[in-house]
Design a protein around this motif. Structure first.
Motif, PDB file in Angstrom:
ATOM      1  N   LYS A  48      11.243   6.433  -7.560  1.00  0.00           N
ATOM      2  CA  LYS A  48      10.212   6.461  -8.584  1.00  0.00           C
ATOM      3  C   LYS A  48      10.538   5.461  -9.688  1.00  0.00           C
ATOM      4  CE  LYS A  48       7.277   9.755  -7.331  1.00  0.00           C
ATOM      5  NZ  LYS A  48       5.820   9.495  -7.177  1.00  0.00           N
ATOM      6  N   ARG A  70       0.828  -1.204   0.000  1.00  0.00           N
ATOM      7  CA  ARG A  70       0.000   0.000   0.000  1.00  0.00           C
ATOM      8  C   ARG A  70       0.867   1.260   0.000  1.00  0.00           C
ATOM      9  NH1 ARG A  70      -2.527  -1.240   5.259  1.00  0.00           N
ATOM     10  NH2 ARG A  70      -3.423   0.845   5.177  1.00  0.00           N
ATOM     11  N   GLN A 116       4.412   5.774  -5.459  1.00  0.00           N
ATOM     12  CA  GLN A 116       4.523   5.832  -6.926  1.00  0.00           C
ATOM     13  C   GLN A 116       3.442   6.734  -7.521  1.00  0.00           C
ATOM     14  OE1 GLN A 116       7.114   4.755  -8.419  1.00  0.00           O
ATOM     15  NE2 GLN A 116       7.978   3.538  -6.759  1.00  0.00           N
ATOM     16  N   LYS A 117       2.321   6.865  -6.846  1.00  0.00           N
ATOM     17  CA  LYS A 117       1.245   7.750  -7.306  1.00  0.00           C
ATOM     18  C   LYS A 117       1.449   9.195  -6.853  1.00  0.00           C
ATOM     19  CE  LYS A 117      -2.472   4.308  -7.541  1.00  0.00           C
ATOM     20  NZ  LYS A 117      -3.791   3.898  -6.965  1.00  0.00           N
ATOM     21  N   GLY A 118       2.475   9.421  -6.036  1.00  0.00           N
ATOM     22  CA  GLY A 118       2.722  10.763  -5.543  1.00  0.00           C
ATOM     23  C   GLY A 118       1.865  11.166  -4.362  1.00  0.00           C
ATOM     24  N   GLU A 119       1.248  10.183  -3.703  1.00  0.00           N
ATOM     25  CA  GLU A 119       0.355  10.483  -2.578  1.00  0.00           C
ATOM     26  C   GLU A 119       1.114  10.661  -1.269  1.00  0.00           C
ATOM     27  OE1 GLU A 119      -3.345   7.877  -4.493  1.00  0.00           O
ATOM     28  OE2 GLU A 119      -2.332   7.189  -2.668  1.00  0.00           O
ATOM     29  N   GLU A 137       2.668   1.703  -3.478  1.00  0.00           N
ATOM     30  CA  GLU A 137       1.737   2.197  -4.486  1.00  0.00           C
ATOM     31  C   GLU A 137       1.436   3.681  -4.270  1.00  0.00           C
ATOM     32  OE1 GLU A 137      -2.754   1.266  -6.252  1.00  0.00           O
ATOM     33  OE2 GLU A 137      -1.945   0.082  -4.590  1.00  0.00           O
ATOM     34  N   ALA A 138       1.247   4.073  -3.007  1.00  0.00           N
ATOM     35  CA  ALA A 138       0.950   5.479  -2.713  1.00  0.00           C
ATOM     36  C   ALA A 138       2.125   6.380  -3.095  1.00  0.00           C
ATOM     37  CB  ALA A 138       0.617   5.635  -1.230  1.00  0.00           C
TER      38      ALA A 138
END
Length: 243
Positions: free
Chosen positions: A203, A164, A170-173, A167-168
């Motif tokens: 990244k 989790r 890599q999404k820039g979250e 993924e966050a």
């Protein structure tokens, strides 16, 4: 001429028993292996893993424990097999039986090292000494419980935190990720952090690359946090208790 007087060393004090650890696992046991390798070294002096408990029968960590030198006693207690074998019993009853296994080993500290089962308030009440199990000794003091969690405080509580978090990122979250060892309380992954370490994440890299770096940090800090807590805890047992 001055006279030299030799004073014999006082060897009357009884030897201090090794600090006793119970480790809870569910999987391959790489964090357990880090503790096995560190016990009785400068990283974790005068410490002994006296029991490894798994809630999964096929957990390779059980093999690691049995293959240690000397072998470490193990116990397996799975939730679903327990409920099937004990009609009418509940998850809360299961947690109490896990607590019974733990307190019988008389540990100074319990380390959750990849224990994929939420530690309940009932389990913690037994280890705090506020609940005394029938047929078991009254605890002399609270047995602390610590847990390693692959996320920073307040980030990605609960299961699948590595995936989790990755993924966050890599999404820039989120801007950073990491791992911590914390004290265990009833709220999942919300206990006081003992050691927190950021882990580099890049990244576009593969999850496996990040996971490898994170695990290497885990193996360091689980040993460091274990020693930190043991240094805080006054031994409750002497060597004569185990003869």
């Amino acid at each position: 001429m001055s006279e030299t007087v030799e004073v014999a060393a006082d060897n009357s004090a009884p030897p201090q028993a090794p600090r006793r650890l119970v480790v809870l696992i569910s999987g391959s046991g790489t964090n357990l292996q880090a503790l096995i390798d560190a016990q009785n070294t400068a990283a974790l002096p005068n410490a002994q893993i006296v029991l490894v408990v798994s809630n999964r029968k096929a957990a390779y960590g059980l093999t690691r424990a049995a293959s240690a030198n000397p072998p470490i006693p193990t116990a397996y207690l799975g939730l679903q097999p327990y409920l099937k074998a004990n009609p009418g019993k509940t998850r809360a009853d299961y947690d109490i039986e896990v607590a019974r296994l733990v307190v019988r080993a008389k540990p100074d500290l319990v380390v959750c090292a990849g224990w994929m089962h939420i530690v309940s308030g009932g389990f913690l009440d037994v280890l705090k000494g506020t609940v005394v199990l029938e047929g078991e000794d009254v605890l002399g003091r609270e047995i602390p419980v610590i847990n390693i969690h692959p996320a920073l405080p307040g980030q990605f509580d609960g299961a699948h935190a590595i995936e989790r978090g990755f993924e966050a990122f890599q999404k820039g979250e989120v801007e950073k990720l990491g791992v911590m060892v914390h004290r265990v309380i009833a709220e999942v992954d919300r206990g006081e952090p003992l050691i927190v370490r950021e882990v580099e994440v890049r990244k576009g890299e593969e999850l496996d690359e990040y996971t490898r770096r994170l695990h290497e940090v885990e193996w360091e800090i689980i040993v460091q946090a274990t020693r930190k807590v043991l240094d805080e805890v006054k031994p409750s047992y002497s060597s004569s208790d185990f003869q």
